[in-house]
Design a protein around this motif. Structure first.
Motif, PDB file in Angstrom:
ATOM      1  N   ASN A 137       3.204   0.978  -9.895  1.00  0.00           N
ATOM      2  CA  ASN A 137       4.531   2.024  -9.480  1.00  0.00           C
ATOM      3  C   ASN A 137       4.456   2.335  -7.966  1.00  0.00           C
ATOM      4  O   ASN A 137       3.623   2.227  -7.389  1.00  0.00           O
ATOM      5  N   LEU A 138       5.722   2.639  -7.655  1.00  0.00           N
ATOM      6  CA  LEU A 138       5.698   3.332  -6.318  1.00  0.00           C
ATOM      7  C   LEU A 138       5.090   4.367  -6.245  1.00  0.00           C
ATOM      8  O   LEU A 138       5.219   5.271  -6.914  1.00  0.00           O
ATOM      9  N   PRO A 139       4.673   4.743  -4.940  1.00  0.00           N
ATOM     10  CA  PRO A 139       3.868   5.991  -4.780  1.00  0.00           C
ATOM     11  C   PRO A 139       4.711   7.274  -4.805  1.00  0.00           C
ATOM     12  O   PRO A 139       6.127   7.115  -4.507  1.00  0.00           O
ATOM     13  N   THR A 140       4.458   8.297  -5.457  1.00  0.00           N
ATOM     14  CA  THR A 140       5.238   9.666  -5.799  1.00  0.00           C
ATOM     15  C   THR A 140       4.862  10.676  -4.688  1.00  0.00           C
ATOM     16  O   THR A 140       5.738  11.228  -4.348  1.00  0.00           O
ATOM     17  N   ALA A 141       3.543  10.873  -4.624  1.00  0.00           N
ATOM     18  CA  ALA A 141       2.947  12.179  -3.626  1.00  0.00           C
ATOM     19  C   ALA A 141       3.252  11.697  -2.337  1.00  0.00           C
ATOM     20  O   ALA A 141       2.356  11.254  -1.599  1.00  0.00           O
ATOM     21  N   ILE A 142       4.427  11.779  -1.596  1.00  0.00           N
ATOM     22  CA  ILE A 142       4.747  11.307  -0.325  1.00  0.00           C
ATOM     23  C   ILE A 142       5.174  12.484   0.553  1.00  0.00           C
ATOM     24  O   ILE A 142       5.772  12.097   1.534  1.00  0.00           O
ATOM     25  N   VAL A 143       4.640  13.489   0.304  1.00  0.00           N
ATOM     26  CA  VAL A 143       4.926  14.925   1.120  1.00  0.00           C
ATOM     27  C   VAL A 143       4.464  14.660   2.441  1.00  0.00           C
ATOM     28  O   VAL A 143       5.169  15.162   3.450  1.00  0.00           O
ATOM     29  N   SER A 144       3.458  13.986   2.740  1.00  0.00           N
ATOM     30  CA  SER A 144       3.171  13.941   4.248  1.00  0.00           C
ATOM     31  C   SER A 144       3.822  12.817   4.703  1.00  0.00           C
ATOM     32  O   SER A 144       3.720  12.601   6.462  1.00  0.00           O
ATOM     33  N   TRP A 145       4.852  12.046   4.624  1.00  0.00           N
ATOM     34  CA  TRP A 145       5.729  11.122   5.163  1.00  0.00           C
ATOM     35  C   TRP A 145       6.747  11.799   6.002  1.00  0.00           C
ATOM     36  O   TRP A 145       7.891  11.345   5.677  1.00  0.00           O
ATOM     37  N   LYS A 146       6.342  12.801   6.673  1.00  0.00           N
ATOM     38  CA  LYS A 146       7.472  13.601   7.264  1.00  0.00           C
ATOM     39  C   LYS A 146       8.140  12.832   8.567  1.00  0.00           C
ATOM     40  O   LYS A 146       9.406  13.264   8.977  1.00  0.00           O
ATOM     41  N   SER A 147       7.581  11.942   8.823  1.00  0.00           N
ATOM     42  CA  SER A 147       8.064  11.113  10.353  1.00  0.00           C
ATOM     43  C   SER A 147       8.443   9.812   9.755  1.00  0.00           C
ATOM     44  O   SER A 147       8.965   9.018  10.947  1.00  0.00           O
ATOM     45  N   LEU A 148       8.225   9.524   8.553  1.00  0.00           N
ATOM     46  CA  LEU A 148       8.634   8.062   8.113  1.00  0.00           C
ATOM     47  C   LEU A 148      10.239   7.869   8.344  1.00  0.00           C
ATOM     48  O   LEU A 148      10.894   8.302   7.682  1.00  0.00           O
ATOM     49  N   ALA A 149      10.321   6.890   9.052  1.00  0.00           N
ATOM     50  CA  ALA A 149      11.976   6.660   9.262  1.00  0.00           C
ATOM     51  C   ALA A 149      12.383   4.985   8.795  1.00  0.00           C
ATOM     52  O   ALA A 149      13.334   4.836   8.302  1.00  0.00           O
ATOM     53  N   ASN A 181      12.040  -6.582  -6.376  1.00  0.00           N
ATOM     54  CA  ASN A 181      11.162  -6.067  -7.141  1.00  0.00           C
ATOM     55  C   ASN A 181      11.460  -6.045  -8.427  1.00  0.00           C
ATOM     56  O   ASN A 181      12.639  -6.866  -9.008  1.00  0.00           O
ATOM     57  N   GLN A 182      10.922  -5.305  -9.360  1.00  0.00           N
ATOM     58  CA  GLN A 182      11.269  -5.174 -10.779  1.00  0.00           C
ATOM     59  C   GLN A 182      11.408  -3.760 -11.268  1.00  0.00           C
ATOM     60  O   GLN A 182      10.902  -3.324 -12.346  1.00  0.00           O
ATOM     61  N   LEU A 183      11.997  -3.096 -10.318  1.00  0.00           N
ATOM     62  CA  LEU A 183      12.259  -1.737 -10.456  1.00  0.00           C
ATOM     63  C   LEU A 183      13.249  -1.305 -11.653  1.00  0.00           C
ATOM     64  O   LEU A 183      14.204  -2.108 -11.842  1.00  0.00           O
ATOM     65  N   SER A 184      12.943  -0.390 -12.376  1.00  0.00           N
ATOM     66  CA  SER A 184      14.044  -0.066 -13.523  1.00  0.00           C
ATOM     67  C   SER A 184      14.364   1.487 -13.407  1.00  0.00           C
ATOM     68  O   SER A 184      13.888   2.253 -12.602  1.00  0.00           O
ATOM     69  N   GLY A 185      15.381   1.657 -14.506  1.00  0.00           N
ATOM     70  CA  GLY A 185      15.939   3.173 -14.427  1.00  0.00           C
ATOM     71  C   GLY A 185      17.104   3.294 -13.479  1.00  0.00           C
ATOM     72  O   GLY A 185      17.495   2.178 -12.673  1.00  0.00           O
ATOM     73  N   SER A 186      17.575   4.620 -13.511  1.00  0.00           N
ATOM     74  CA  SER A 186      18.689   4.883 -12.230  1.00  0.00           C
ATOM     75  C   SER A 186      18.263   5.097 -11.164  1.00  0.00           C
ATOM     76  O   SER A 186      17.005   5.391 -11.041  1.00  0.00           O
ATOM     77  N   ASN A 207      18.694  -1.113   0.744  1.00  0.00           N
ATOM     78  CA  ASN A 207      18.920  -2.450  -0.113  1.00  0.00           C
ATOM     79  C   ASN A 207      17.946  -2.260  -1.370  1.00  0.00           C
ATOM     80  O   ASN A 207      16.799  -2.168  -1.296  1.00  0.00           O
ATOM     81  N   LEU A 208      18.741  -2.224  -2.534  1.00  0.00           N
ATOM     82  CA  LEU A 208      17.906  -1.906  -3.699  1.00  0.00           C
ATOM     83  C   LEU A 208      18.537  -3.165  -4.615  1.00  0.00           C
ATOM     84  O   LEU A 208      18.027  -3.101  -5.971  1.00  0.00           O
ATOM     85  N   SER A 209      18.794  -4.381  -4.053  1.00  0.00           N
ATOM     86  CA  SER A 209      19.288  -5.560  -4.602  1.00  0.00           C
ATOM     87  C   SER A 209      18.262  -5.971  -5.380  1.00  0.00           C
ATOM     88  O   SER A 209      17.139  -5.894  -5.290  1.00  0.00           O
ATOM     89  N   SER A 210      18.719  -7.034  -6.421  1.00  0.00           N
ATOM     90  CA  SER A 210      17.836  -7.793  -7.343  1.00  0.00           C
ATOM     91  C   SER A 210      16.610  -7.224  -7.884  1.00  0.00           C
ATOM     92  O   SER A 210      15.121  -7.122  -7.605  1.00  0.00           O
ATOM     93  N   ASN A 211      16.871  -5.865  -8.619  1.00  0.00           N
ATOM     94  CA  ASN A 211      16.073  -5.329  -9.597  1.00  0.00           C
ATOM     95  C   ASN A 211      16.353  -5.178 -10.752  1.00  0.00           C
ATOM     96  O   ASN A 211      17.314  -5.996 -11.247  1.00  0.00           O
ATOM     97  N   ARG A 212      16.042  -4.076 -11.749  1.00  0.00           N
ATOM     98  CA  ARG A 212      16.659  -4.154 -13.032  1.00  0.00           C
ATOM     99  C   ARG A 212      17.113  -2.713 -13.081  1.00  0.00           C
ATOM    100  O   ARG A 212      16.949  -2.039 -14.136  1.00  0.00           O
ATOM    101  N   LEU A 213      17.817  -2.058 -12.336  1.00  0.00           N
ATOM    102  CA  LEU A 213      18.246  -0.686 -12.186  1.00  0.00           C
ATOM    103  C   LEU A 213      19.571  -0.738 -13.177  1.00  0.00           C
ATOM    104  O   LEU A 213      20.191  -1.534 -13.150  1.00  0.00           O
ATOM    105  N   SER A 214      19.537   0.537 -13.698  1.00  0.00           N
ATOM    106  CA  SER A 214      20.821   0.582 -14.572  1.00  0.00           C
ATOM    107  C   SER A 214      21.474   1.960 -14.275  1.00  0.00           C
ATOM    108  O   SER A 214      20.914   2.871 -13.484  1.00  0.00           O
ATOM    109  N   GLY A 215      22.477   2.140 -14.951  1.00  0.00           N
ATOM    110  CA  GLY A 215      23.239   3.469 -14.679  1.00  0.00           C
ATOM    111  C   GLY A 215      24.198   3.352 -13.525  1.00  0.00           C
ATOM    112  O   GLY A 215      24.596   2.341 -13.177  1.00  0.00           O
ATOM    113  N   ARG A 216      24.788   4.661 -13.159  1.00  0.00           N
ATOM    114  CA  ARG A 216      25.952   4.653 -12.127  1.00  0.00           C
ATOM    115  C   ARG A 216      25.190   5.138 -10.773  1.00  0.00           C
ATOM    116  O   ARG A 216      24.194   5.744 -10.571  1.00  0.00           O
TER     117      ARG A 216
END
Length: 1021
Positions: A525-537, A568-573, A587-596
């Motif tokens: 899974n992609l990381p979730t606890a990313i509160v320290s990435w305040k400078s990430l551009a 990747n193989q990301l899913s969900g909305s 760019n979120l192309s070529s995954n398994r995303l769904s919904g609106r």
């Protein structure tokens, strides 16, 4: 009979008389000396008074306990003043004529002050003067044609002033001259060739006079047999160097840099017996370096930035005193002579950007303390020499973009001084020496584009800020110890063989701005606890094997501008929070995303961002996705009916609005309703939309010319800013000019960093300018107004403008001014650049506004005549006070003030009207204080310290008092774009003591050597 031993009577008579005479003469001498001292003291006290009692001369007071000869500025011989040294004392007034009351004055030094006016001809009366230094002041006009009246002068230093016209031929009649410095002034004519006939001349400096008329080196200049120092850099020289240069037996320093010299470098130049420095990086030199060199005393050879061809002479390897060899940016070919590597004093070798081939001599570093080896962008082959750091001082190793191969030398891991390693785009293989990763001095490591293998280290240098490892064969996991890489700003390990998951520890790096891990074998899974990435551009995790949903937390990264999770193989909305980001690319192309697709992401900018997600849909067909059907059944299905209804509604609304507005305005204001609308853009509103909303509740600001309104022009929430210029009998003519100026300029200007004028609406009594609305108001509002409000109310200020946004604003505003100065025909000068006139949109993009004071220039660089001073206190360039003509350099000065505001957080003109921000910043530097102490506490962060310091220094350069020494806006833009480049620090660190220190030691901040200015150009590799 023996002769009597007693003296004859006349001797007895004269002896006491002689004693009396001596005593009397001594008494007279003492009296005369005392009178001279009293007279000289009065001259000094009068001098101090005429200069308005500067604090630097507070100790100049009459005293019974000590003589004025003890004052540090005064040198006496025989009780009389012979030397007066008044340099660097912040003197602001002219030299009075009574100074020549110091009858025995031989040396006068008033350099590095603020003395104005023309050459002080009153000094002609100082009959014994042999040494005169007026450099680094504000003298202007011509050098007097009768200056040869100072016939005894041996030293004449007039450098770094504003002297203009020709250098008079009368200078050549000062036959006793040994030192003549005329560099860095405003001469726009010629120099007399007769100078080269002065028999005793030892130093002749004419450099950095780029307004000299083009000329060739005179043939007779080689007749100066005593000349040790000769400099004519950047003086519009053309032609060749005379072969007879070898006849100059005493020459030690020859500087002909940045000219238009052509031809070969004569072999005789290397026969000079005492030559210690040779700078010849002229801009258009052609030909090849001669092989017939004979001398061995050369210390520095700089032939950089030319069009030189041919090979590097083999004889360079016999120059036993050679310490610096600069041949970069030429068209040299062939091999590097092996003898160069065996020179005992060699410290710096810069050969980049040529066509060199063959191997790097294996003895480099073995016999000398090598400090820099820069051979990038050539065709070199073979391996790196093993003993590059044998002298234990190697600072920079830059060999990128060659065909080097083999393994990296193990000895690099023991090089404790190494700060920059840049070896990308070669053929290196094997593992990186383990100790190299951990060198505490290492700041930049660029190894991309090789065949390196192994795993990433568990330990890493705590000072590393840039790591680029892309396009190699690194494998294994990203170590959990990555949390210790606290200063890391850029981590690029894309296109390798890394596997496993992204460790949580990687999200704990507060300084990280760019993370590139695409094209690996990462999973989970992609990381979730990313509160320290305040400078990430920038975040790129594409072409991996990630699964699961896109974390909602990604939508709360405050400065994220580029996000690529494709392949990747990301899913969900897609989390709606992603739509909150101010993204430049997605760019979120070529995954398994769904919904609106979230509503805020449904725009043409991201049209290709969602492709190859079969279960994803959008509200509009232009997204090239399936159209979501949830709302389709509610819409009328007859297109003709839809059109008729829309037209009818529009006509009804328009008619109602017209009648309502006409009645309302006529009742309220009673002015003529004959309105004229001139559109400059395609409009999504009507004249009625604007007129109906000119209400007090919509006022968002006001100025000398009228109120500014924020008006909603359609139900979708689009707004415009309307500037209303009202009729006023006293200001009618001026307001008319301001209105015409803005309409003329803005109506034809098209640039993303200049405020867009949509249209103008005018009638007899009112004029309206309709601009695009800037949601975040002005830069001044963010830097100063919110801070003042928080101080008044005693509450915390949550409206903090962080450094990435400030740098973004600086770059945007600079681009706008650059467009005005260099791309508009005719060019435009703004004349009122300030933080209040830099507006910010919803994404903090900066736009130059308020052109009411702007003027067109007939030609770029040509001055425009002013009828009065305009602008704002604290931002006005010094020449405004006395010049009737100004050019675009006044905008450069004002923009420099803005840069100082951005970096220090201070206002251009604070509460103390005697100390504006420019003076404060310069005094801060000149007092030897660290730049760190001047930085705004709200942005004083180690992660950005280098960038902020660079921008602060750029502000210093832009606010140089002499207009010709300020960089053009093209240069300013380049500096701001490249100030984050690590190679900037190589130049800054390696040349700081040599180039920047003299600049900062100058209280007038006038002398800006080209070598120092090049530091700000941030050369990149």
């Amino acid at each position: 009979m023996p002769r009597p031993t007693s003296s004859p009577p006349h001797v007895h008579f004269f002896f006491p008389f002689r004693i009396s005479c001596l005593v009397f003469l001594s008494f007279l001498s003492h009296v005369a000396e005392s009178q001279i001292q009293d007279q000289e003291l009065q001259v000094l006290l009068q001098l101090r008074q005429s200069w308005r009692d500067p604090s630097s001369l507070a100790h100049w007071v009459a005293s019974n306990s000590s003589s004025h000869c003890a004052w540090p500025e005064i040198t006496c011989q025989g009780g009389s003043i012979t030397e007066v040294k008044l340099d660097n004392l912040n003197i602001n007034y002219s030299i009075p004529s009574f100074i020549c009351g110091l009858k025995n004055l031989t040396k006068l030094d008033v350099s590095y002050n603020n003395i104005p006016g023309e050459f002080p001809r009153a000094l002609y009366n100082c009959s014994k003067l042999v040494y005169l230094d007026l450099s680094q002041n504000y003298f202007e006009g011509p050098i007097p044609s009768d200056i040869d009246r100072m016939a005894d002068l041996q030293v004449l230093i007039l450098a770094a002033n504003s002297f203009s016209f020709d250098v008079p031929a009368s200078i050549a009649r000062l036959q006793r001259l040994r030192i003549l410095h005329l560099y860095q002034s405003e001469y726009n004519g010629t120099y007399p060739e007769e100078i080269f006939g002065l028999p005793d001349l030892e130093e002749l400096r004419l450099e950095y006079n780029d307004k000299f008329l083009p000329s060739q080196l005179p043939q007779n200049f080689t007749a100066l047999k005593k000349l040790r120092f000769f400099s004519m850099a950047r003086t519009n020289l053309f032609g060749g160097i005379p072969e007879t240069v070898g006849d100059m037996e005493a020459l030690e320093h020859l500087n002909l840099a940045m000219n238009l010299l052509i031809g070969e470098i004569p072999s005789s130049i290397f026969a000079l017996r005492n030559l210690s420095e040779l700078y010849m990086y002229s801009t258009n030199v052609s030909g090849s370096i001669p092989r017939a060199v004979r001398a061995a005393n050369l210390s520095v050879i700089d032939l950089s930035d030319n069009n030189l061809t041919g090979t590097i002479p083999e004889y360079f390897g016999k120059l036993q005193n050679l310490s610096r060899l600069y041949l970069e940016f030429n068209q040299l070919s062939g091999q590097i002579p092996e003898g160069i590597g065996r020179l005992p004093t060699l410290s710096d070798v810069l050969l980049s950007n040529n066509n060199l081939w063959g191997t790097i001599p294996p003895d480099f570093g073995k016999f000398s303390a090598l400090r820099r080896l820069v051979v990038a962008f050539n065709n070199l082959t073979g391996t790196l020499p093993e003993q590059l750091c044998h002298g234990s001082v190697l600072f920079a190793l830059v060999a990128m973009d060659n065909d080097l191969s083999g393994e990296l030398p193990e000895s690099l891991g023991n090089c404790t001084t190494l700060s920059y390693v840049m070896l990308k785009n070669n053929g290196f293989t094997g593992n990186v020496p383990g100790e190299l990763w951990m060198l505490t001095s290492l700041r930049t490591l660029i190894l991309s584009g090789n065949g390196l293998t192994g795993e990433l280290p568990e330990e890493l240098s705590p000072n590393l800020s840039w790591i680029k490892l892309s396009n190699n064969r690194f494998s294994g996991k990203i170590p959990s110890t990555v949390s210790s890489w606290r200063k890391l700003m850029l981590f690029d390990a894309s296109n390798n063989l890394l596997n496993s998951t992204v460790p949580t520890e990687l999200t704990e790096l507060p300084s990280l701005k760019t993370l590139l891990l695409g094209q690996n074998k990462l999973s989970g899974n992609l990381p979730t606890a990313i509160v320290s990435w305040k400078s990430l551009a920038t975040l790129n995790l594409s072409h991996n094997q990630f699964t699961g949903p896109i974390p909602t937390d990604f939508g709360f990264l405050p400065v994220l501008a580029q996000l690529d999770l494709s392949e990747n193989q990301l899913s969900g909305s897609i989390p709606p929070e992603i739509g909150l980001l101010k993204l430049v690319s997605l760019n979120l192309s070529s995954n398994r995303l769904s919904g609106r697709v979230p509503h805020k992401l449904e725009n043409t900018s991201f049209e290709a961002s969602f492709l190859n997600n079969p279960s994803l849909c959008a509200s509009y067909s232009f997204m090239r996705l399936n159209v979501c059907n949830s709302q389709s059944s509610r819409l009328p299905r007859n297109p003709a009916l839809i059109l008729i209804l829309a037209i009818s509604m529009a006509m009804f609304v328009s008619l109602a609005a017209v009648f309502t507005i006409r009645a309302s305005i006529k009742k309220r204001n009673g002015f003529d309703l004959t309105w004229k609308l001139t559109a400059f853009q395609r409009l999504n509103f009507t004249r009625s939309n604007i007129l109906s909303e000119l209400k007090d509740e919509n006022v968002i600001g006001s100025g000398a010319s009228g109120k500014v309104y924020r008006i909603m022009v359609n139900p979708s929430g689009d707004a415009v800013a309307v500037k209303r210029i009202s009729n006023n009998q006293k200001l009618d003519e001026n307001l008319e000019k301001q209105f015409s100026a803005e309409v003329e300029m803005l109506g034809n200007v098209r640039h993303v960093n200049i405020i867009k004028l949509s249209c103008c609406i005018s009638c007899e009594n009112y004029k309206l300018l309709v601009y695009e609305y800037m949601e975040n108001r002005s830069l001044d509002h963010w830097l100063h107004k919110t801070k003042r409000l928080s101080l008044i109310l005693g509450v915390a200020n949550n409206m903090i403008l962080d450094w990435p946004k400030r740098l973004q604003i600086a770059r945007g505003a600079a681009r706008g001014l650059c467009y005005m100065h260099h791309d508009c025909l005719p060019p435009i000068i703004h004349r009122d650049v300030k933080s209040n006139n830099i507006l910010l949109d919803s994404e903090f993009n900066a736009k130059i506004a308020d052109f009411g004071l702007a003027r067109m220039l007939a030609h770029q660089g040509e001055a425009v005549t002013l009828t009065g001073i305009a602008g704002s206190a604290g931002y006005l360039a010094p020449e405004y006070a006395h010049a009737t003509k100004v050019n675009e350099k006044i905008d450069v000065y004002s923009f420099g003030v803005v840069l100082l505001e951005l970096t220090t957080g201070k206002e251009a003109m604070g509460e103390d009207e005697d100390m504006c921000l420019v003076d404060w910043a310069w005094r801060h530097i000149l007092d030897g204080k660290a730049i760190f102490d001047a930085i705004d506490e709200e942005i004083n962060n180690d992660s950005f310290l280098a960038e902020i310091s660079n921008v602060f220094m750029l502000g210093i350069f832009c606010t140089t008092k002499r207009p010709s020494k300020r960089p053009p806006m093209k240069e300013v833009v380049q500096v701001l774009l490249k100030c984050s480049d690590p190679l900037y620090d190589i130049e800054q660190t390696s040349q700081h003591n040599l180039d920047v220190a003299p600049l900062l030691a100058n209280p007038r901040h006038e002398e800006m050597p080209q070598s120092a200015y090049r530091l700000l150009r941030c050369n990149t590799y």
